[in-house]
Design an enzyme around this catalytic site. Structure first.
Site, PDB file in Angstrom:
ATOM      1  CG  ASP A  57       1.175  -0.741   4.064  1.00 11.93           C
ATOM      2  OD1 ASP A  57       0.492  -0.331   4.998  1.00 11.93           O
ATOM      3  OD2 ASP A  57       0.818  -1.645   3.285  1.00 11.93           O
TER       4      ASP A  57
ATOM      5  CG  HIS B  57      -1.898  -0.830   1.526  1.00 11.32           C
ATOM      6  ND1 HIS B  57      -1.989  -1.594   2.666  1.00 11.32           N
ATOM      7  CD2 HIS B  57      -2.990  -1.118   0.808  1.00 11.32           C
ATOM      8  CE1 HIS B  57      -3.079  -2.328   2.632  1.00 11.32           C
ATOM      9  NE2 HIS B  57      -3.717  -2.064   1.506  1.00 11.32           N
TER      10      HIS B  57
HETATM   11  C1  GCO Z   1      -9.098  -6.153   3.560  1.00  7.46           C
HETATM   12  C2  GCO Z   1      -8.540  -6.182   2.163  1.00  7.46           C
HETATM   13  C3  GCO Z   1      -7.284  -5.425   2.040  1.00  7.46           C
HETATM   14  C4  GCO Z   1      -6.815  -5.306   0.603  1.00  7.46           C
HETATM   15  C5  GCO Z   1      -5.635  -4.414   0.519  1.00  7.46           C
HETATM   16  C6  GCO Z   1      -5.063  -4.359  -0.867  1.00  7.46           C
HETATM   17  O1  GCO Z   1     -10.003  -6.867   3.793  1.00  7.46           O
HETATM   18  O2  GCO Z   1      -8.630  -5.429   4.413  1.00  7.46           O
HETATM   19  O3  GCO Z   1      -8.368  -7.518   1.809  1.00  7.46           O
HETATM   20  O4  GCO Z   1      -6.295  -6.044   2.800  1.00  7.46           O
HETATM   21  O5  GCO Z   1      -6.518  -6.541   0.067  1.00  7.46           O
HETATM   22  O6  GCO Z   1      -5.980  -3.162   0.948  1.00  7.46           O
HETATM   23  O7  GCO Z   1      -5.828  -3.625  -1.691  1.00  7.46           O
END
Ligand code: GCO
Ligand code: MN
Length: 402
Positions: A62, A59
């Site tokens: 992150d 992200h």
């Molecule tokens: C969740 C999602 C996220 C996404 C991530 C990537 O349920 O929190 O799965 O983890 O996968 O933001 O886009």
């Protein structure tokens, strides 16, 4: 410590990826404080490198690349360089890069679906920046997980307009990729709820429907990454059907994997972890073994909150690899088992594929179907689908008796 089964880990490690957020996760939840020490993004990248995991996903938020926080272009580019060095030193590539469109208070009533045009433009700008950064990292995908685009109060946003806005945002991303000559593709990730009461891109079918709203030349630029078991099981849906639908539509981007008890909050347990459904997990790997053996398996989950020791993260990575390698081996062995092949081989392969073949005489086919002397009662009397036998074979195999 019981040693991990390296042969199982080796079977999947080459196609594995971990979200960096899995490793940064400190175990806090809405009710409790962190239980694990913080580590930096660079430490997380180095850990995966040490364990020989080839891919990581990031992200923007992150890794210190949130364009809403880091607005100085020179500092932004310098940070990209630092991360590129860390990735290179670790021998880890970026599989997916994603703009966090769900954290900041400005998107609390939606990002690309917000009723406020300035919020929509801000969200779009973040997406465009993510595409630029993804290109620099050589990422294969930019995931659009629109976790804040949903509702509690449906009077606020016209749901028709919401889906039009989402399709617009995806289409704008495709147009920008084309204009810039980037190779990256867009992936939609469905989830039924959490953090919103209801999320618009709720199911795999919804994501496919949105892709269907795009201009024809943009549709091949967009795929779907389902999250299994979590996002399907949260709504009581069938993970095997979710993958099947995507493979059949040729829109499977990659998998997000983890463990989940059905009909609960998003647990993000490790794969096979806790009270996860073993049979559903087996069927996920059956689809992988049969249809997409080289599909990237990205773990989007985190260690249990009980795990606070210094090795918790490393054990989490190895545990996910071992569990998925084990299930993939089970699925592959099941497909190759003579008894299973015998039952499945007796199935009548005739289908309606003829309708999609332009070389077939459609009129003659329809005439033949009409002329068939088929009798429903006679068919019902002799039909033997062998479902129960196959279910037994699955159970015997899973429990080590086949
Ligand atoms: C969740 C999602 C996220 C996404 C991530 C990537 O349920 O929190 O799965 O983890 O996968 O933001 O886009
Ligand atoms: Mn996910």
């Amino acid at each position: 410590m019981i040693p991990y089964r390296t042969e199982l880990i080796d079977a999947v490690i080459g196609q594995s990826s971990f979200g960096i957020w899995d490793l940064l996760n400190k175990g806090s939840d809405p009710f409790g404080a962190p239980v694990r020490d913080a580590i930096s993004a660079e430490d997380a990248i180095a850990l995966l490198g040490k364990l020989k995991v080839p891919h990581i996903s990031l992200h923007d938020i992150d890794v210190g690349l949130d364009p809403w926080l880091l607005t100085d272009p020179a500092a932004f580019q310098a940070r990209v360089g630092v991360l590129q060095d860390a990735l290179k030193a670790a021998g880890v590539g970026v599989w997916m890069y994603t703009p966090c469109e769900f954290h900041h208070p400005a998107v609390r009533a939606g990002s690309v679906t917000s009723n406020n045009a300035d919020v929509r433009r801000l969200a779009l700008r973040k997406l465009l920046t993510a595409l630029d950064v993804a290109d620099q990292f050589g990422a294969s995908w930019v995931t659009m997980w629109l976790g804040r685009d949903g509702s509690e109060v449906d009077a606020l946003i016209d749901s028709t307009v919401a889906y039009e806005r989402i399709a617009d945002a995806v289409s704008l991303a495709c147009k920008y990729i084309k204009q810039q000559g980037y190779k990256v593709k867009i992936s939609l990730e469905p989830k039924p709820n959490e953090p919103r009461g209801d999320i618009y891109v709720s199911t795999v079918g919804t994501a496919l429907g949105i892709i269907g709203m795009l201009p024809a030349d943009e549709q091949p630029m967009v795929g779907v990454n389902p999250e299994l078991l979590q996002h399907e099981a949260m709504a009581g849906l069938n993970a095997y059907h979710a993958i099947g639908q995507l493979v059949a539509a040729d829109r499977l981007a990659f998998l997000h994997l983890g463990g989940q008890t059905p009909l609960r909050y998003d647990m993000d347990h490790p794969f096979l972890g806790g009270n996860s459904d073993l049979k559903q997990s087996f069927y996920i790997m059956l689809a992988v073994a049969k249809h997409r053996p080289d599909c990237v398996l990205e773990f989007d989950c985190h260690p249990f909150r009980t795990e606070a020791g210094p090795d918790a993260r490393e054990e989490f990575v190895l545990g996910n690899l071992e569990a998925s390698g084990m299930m993939l081996a089970k699925a592959t062995a099941f497909l190759a088992h003579p008894e299973v092949q015998q039952v499945l081989g007796s199935c009548d392969g005739r289908d309606f594929g003829i309708a999609a073949d332009p070389a077939t005489d459609f009129a003659a086919f329809i005439q033949a179907v009409r002329a068939d002397a088929l009798d429903a009662d006679a068919l019902a009397a002799k039909l033997n689908p062998q479902a129960q036998y196959l279910d037994r074979l699955v159970n015997l195999h899973l429990l080590g008796y086949l």
